[in-house]
Design an enzyme around this catalytic site. Structure first.
Site, PDB file in Angstrom:
ATOM      1  N   SER A   1      -5.533  12.111  25.823  1.00 14.27           N
ATOM      2  CA  SER A   1      -6.304  10.755  25.950  1.00 14.27           C
ATOM      3  C   SER A   1      -5.449   9.600  26.265  1.00 14.27           C
ATOM      4  O   SER A   1      -4.203   9.567  26.263  1.00 14.27           O
ATOM      5  CB  SER A   1      -7.041  10.394  24.445  1.00 14.27           C
ATOM      6  OG  SER A   1      -7.652   9.114  24.459  1.00 14.27           O
TER       7      SER A   1
ATOM      8  N   TYR B   1      -5.967   9.876  15.068  1.00 14.54           N
ATOM      9  CA  TYR B   1      -6.182  10.792  16.380  1.00 14.54           C
ATOM     10  C   TYR B   1      -5.345  10.270  17.680  1.00 14.54           C
ATOM     11  O   TYR B   1      -5.028  11.180  18.284  1.00 14.54           O
ATOM     12  CB  TYR B   1      -7.786   9.926  16.825  1.00 14.54           C
ATOM     13  CG  TYR B   1      -8.379  10.379  18.104  1.00 14.54           C
ATOM     14  CD1 TYR B   1      -8.928  11.413  18.225  1.00 14.54           C
ATOM     15  CD2 TYR B   1      -8.072   9.736  19.465  1.00 14.54           C
ATOM     16  CE1 TYR B   1      -9.438  12.035  19.595  1.00 14.54           C
ATOM     17  CE2 TYR B   1      -8.657   9.879  20.614  1.00 14.54           C
ATOM     18  CZ  TYR B   1      -9.413  11.074  20.746  1.00 14.54           C
ATOM     19  OH  TYR B   1      -9.724  11.351  21.888  1.00 14.54           O
TER      20      TYR B   1
HETATM   21  P1  NAD Z   1     -17.698  16.115  22.151  1.00 14.08           P
HETATM   22  O1  NAD Z   1     -18.041  15.844  20.804  1.00 14.08           O
HETATM   23  O2  NAD Z   1     -18.544  16.527  23.052  1.00 14.08           O
HETATM   24  O3  NAD Z   1     -16.449  17.260  22.134  1.00 14.08           O
HETATM   25  C1  NAD Z   1     -15.616  17.511  20.868  1.00 14.08           C
HETATM   26  C2  NAD Z   1     -15.851  19.055  20.528  1.00 14.08           C
HETATM   27  O4  NAD Z   1     -14.848  19.348  19.705  1.00 14.08           O
HETATM   28  C3  NAD Z   1     -17.079  19.458  19.814  1.00 14.08           C
HETATM   29  O5  NAD Z   1     -18.044  19.747  20.617  1.00 14.08           O
HETATM   30  C4  NAD Z   1     -16.682  20.405  18.921  1.00 14.08           C
HETATM   31  O6  NAD Z   1     -17.122  21.752  19.440  1.00 14.08           O
HETATM   32  C5  NAD Z   1     -15.214  20.438  18.897  1.00 14.08           C
HETATM   33  N1  NAD Z   1     -14.659  20.285  17.636  1.00 14.08           N
HETATM   34  C6  NAD Z   1     -14.367  19.378  16.765  1.00 14.08           C
HETATM   35  N2  NAD Z   1     -14.123  19.452  15.397  1.00 14.08           N
HETATM   36  C7  NAD Z   1     -13.905  20.975  15.531  1.00 14.08           C
HETATM   37  C8  NAD Z   1     -13.562  21.892  14.483  1.00 14.08           C
HETATM   38  N3  NAD Z   1     -13.308  21.607  13.409  1.00 14.08           N
HETATM   39  N4  NAD Z   1     -13.704  23.144  14.932  1.00 14.08           N
HETATM   40  C9  NAD Z   1     -13.964  23.661  16.233  1.00 14.08           C
HETATM   41  N5  NAD Z   1     -14.361  22.775  17.246  1.00 14.08           N
HETATM   42  C10 NAD Z   1     -14.382  21.419  16.908  1.00 14.08           C
HETATM   43  O7  NAD Z   1     -16.682  15.042  22.755  1.00 14.08           O
HETATM   44  P2  NAD Z   1     -15.585  14.756  24.129  1.00 14.08           P
HETATM   45  O8  NAD Z   1     -15.591  13.411  24.017  1.00 14.08           O
HETATM   46  O9  NAD Z   1     -16.097  15.481  25.086  1.00 14.08           O
HETATM   47  O10 NAD Z   1     -14.471  15.589  23.540  1.00 14.08           O
HETATM   48  C11 NAD Z   1     -13.578  16.361  24.185  1.00 14.08           C
HETATM   49  C12 NAD Z   1     -12.179  16.256  24.094  1.00 14.08           C
HETATM   50  O11 NAD Z   1     -12.041  14.878  24.908  1.00 14.08           O
HETATM   51  C13 NAD Z   1     -11.521  15.952  22.845  1.00 14.08           C
HETATM   52  O12 NAD Z   1     -10.205  16.550  22.588  1.00 14.08           O
HETATM   53  C14 NAD Z   1     -11.480  14.182  22.661  1.00 14.08           C
HETATM   54  O13 NAD Z   1     -10.591  13.616  22.006  1.00 14.08           O
HETATM   55  C15 NAD Z   1     -11.133  14.015  24.399  1.00 14.08           C
HETATM   56  N6  NAD Z   1     -11.287  12.671  24.796  1.00 14.08           N
HETATM   57  C16 NAD Z   1     -12.658  12.117  24.686  1.00 14.08           C
HETATM   58  C17 NAD Z   1     -12.813  10.769  25.044  1.00 14.08           C
HETATM   59  C18 NAD Z   1     -13.971  10.168  25.199  1.00 14.08           C
HETATM   60  O14 NAD Z   1     -13.918   8.930  25.482  1.00 14.08           O
HETATM   61  N7  NAD Z   1     -15.282  10.786  25.107  1.00 14.08           N
HETATM   62  C19 NAD Z   1     -11.564  10.222  25.566  1.00 14.08           C
HETATM   63  C20 NAD Z   1     -10.261  10.763  25.555  1.00 14.08           C
HETATM   64  C21 NAD Z   1     -10.131  12.036  25.209  1.00 14.08           C
END
Ligand code: NAD
Ligand code: MG
Length: 308
Positions: free
Chosen positions: A200, A213
């Protein structure tokens, strides 16, 4: 029936269309909303664009076999759909509460004529962590791409209010499971295989309300570079993708303070939040052989925020 507006007005435009990145996706101002963790794509307002109507594959991952954690929604869903459209068989891992989102993604993968299969379970559960990779490899008939994408993000304003339970869970899901799953994957990954970790912008530019985080995301960048050096001589490439503010269920299930949602992502040089589909090409590139000399890299996909 789903009455929400489709998020992307260019529903017939592939990711290859020339247009203005400022207006390619709408500047959204999401209403304040709350979902219990982990949140569902199906309930996100406005809808997120995971590419189901727009991503067009060009055969770059033909015959490949991938496991995407958190592949039910958000960035992981966009990656799983793009991989399938590029010709890969795809397993997704997700929490049991996300069955609705997961089924939709699996059906989109299957509609491409690829194997799509879901593995529900909690990455905080050692039993699940220990078997999900082997089960995915067995179901797919091998494994040559692992995308460690699952993540937990809970906003807490003050360190005094960050309890030990959340601290341990955030580290377990975000970084410790990357060690466990990647170690298990090494039994299966051939030379030419690829590991891609989702980090991130928070790794370099931590928000004061995301201490746990953001710390895991910095660790993921470090883990990616170190492991890349270890595995490169074996022909396995390890890289990372660092998203900026992307509209996903993570943000409405306490990932952000509710007051911050209406302006989410508007502080980027592009002036808008990113959509999950805009992340998919970075993962496709790092998974495919066209990035054969890219090792230990973090690809920033963040709307222009400053990153190292
Ligand atoms: P999202 O909620 O769609 O995806 C996160 C996924 O993590 C969930 O769908 C879930 O299946 C999984 N997860 C969470 N806790 C879990 C657990 N205990 N066991 C198994 N699976 C678990 O959101 P997203 O934003 O698409 O996140 C995906 C990745 O992107 C993450 O690593 C997040 O940190 C990263 N990210 C997101 C952003 C943003 O702005 N959305 C920015 C930077 C990084
Ligand atoms: Mg989800």
């Amino acid at each position: 029936m789903d009455m929400r507006e489709p998020n992307n007005p260019n529903t017939d435009a592939a990711q290859l269309t020339l247009d203005n990145p400022v207006t390619r996706h709408p500047k959204i101002s999401p209403p304040k909303q709350d979902q219990p963790e982990p949140g569902l794509d199906a309930k996100l307002e406005p809808r997120a664009d995971v590419g189901e109507d727009s991503y067009v594959g060009t055969g770059r991952l033909k015959g490949r076999k991938a496991l995407v954690t958190g592949g039910d929604s958000g960035i992981g869903a966009a990656v799983a759909i793009a991989f399938a459209r590029e010709g890969a068989d795809v397993a997704i891992a997700y929490l049991p509460a996300e069955e609705e989102d997961a089924r939709k993604v699996v059906s989109i993968i299957e509609a491409e004529g690829r194997i799509g299969i879901g593995f529900p379970g909690d990455l905080m559960d050692a039993g699940y962590r220990g078997k999900v990779v082997d089960e995915a490899a067995e179901a797919l008939g091998g494994l040559d791409i692992l995308v460690n994408n699952a993540g937990k993000q809970i906003s807490v304003d003050k360190l005094e209010d960050l309890d030990d339970e959340q601290l341990a869970e955030t580290f377990q899901v975000n970084i410790m499971s990357m060690f466990t799953l990647t170690r298990a994957a090494l039994k299966h990954l051939p030379a030419g295989g690829s590991v891609i970790n989702t980090t991130s912008i928070q790794a370099y530019d931590p928000s004061p309300n995301l201490l746990d985080y953001a710390s895991t995301k910095a660790a993921i960048n470090n883990f990616t570079k170190g492991l890349a050096g270890q595995l490169a001589p074996r022909g396995i490439r390890v890289n990372a993708v660092a998203p900026g503010p992307i509209w996903t269920p993570l943000q409405v299930s306490d990932g952000q303070p509710k007051d911050a949602l209406p302006e989410f992502g508007q502080d980027t040089p592009l002036g808008r939040a990113g959509q999950p589909v805009e992340l998919a090409p970075a993962y496709v590139f790092l998974a495919s052989a066209e990035s054969s000399y890219v090792v230990g890299e973090t690809l920033n996909v963040n709307g222009g925020k400053t990153s190292p």
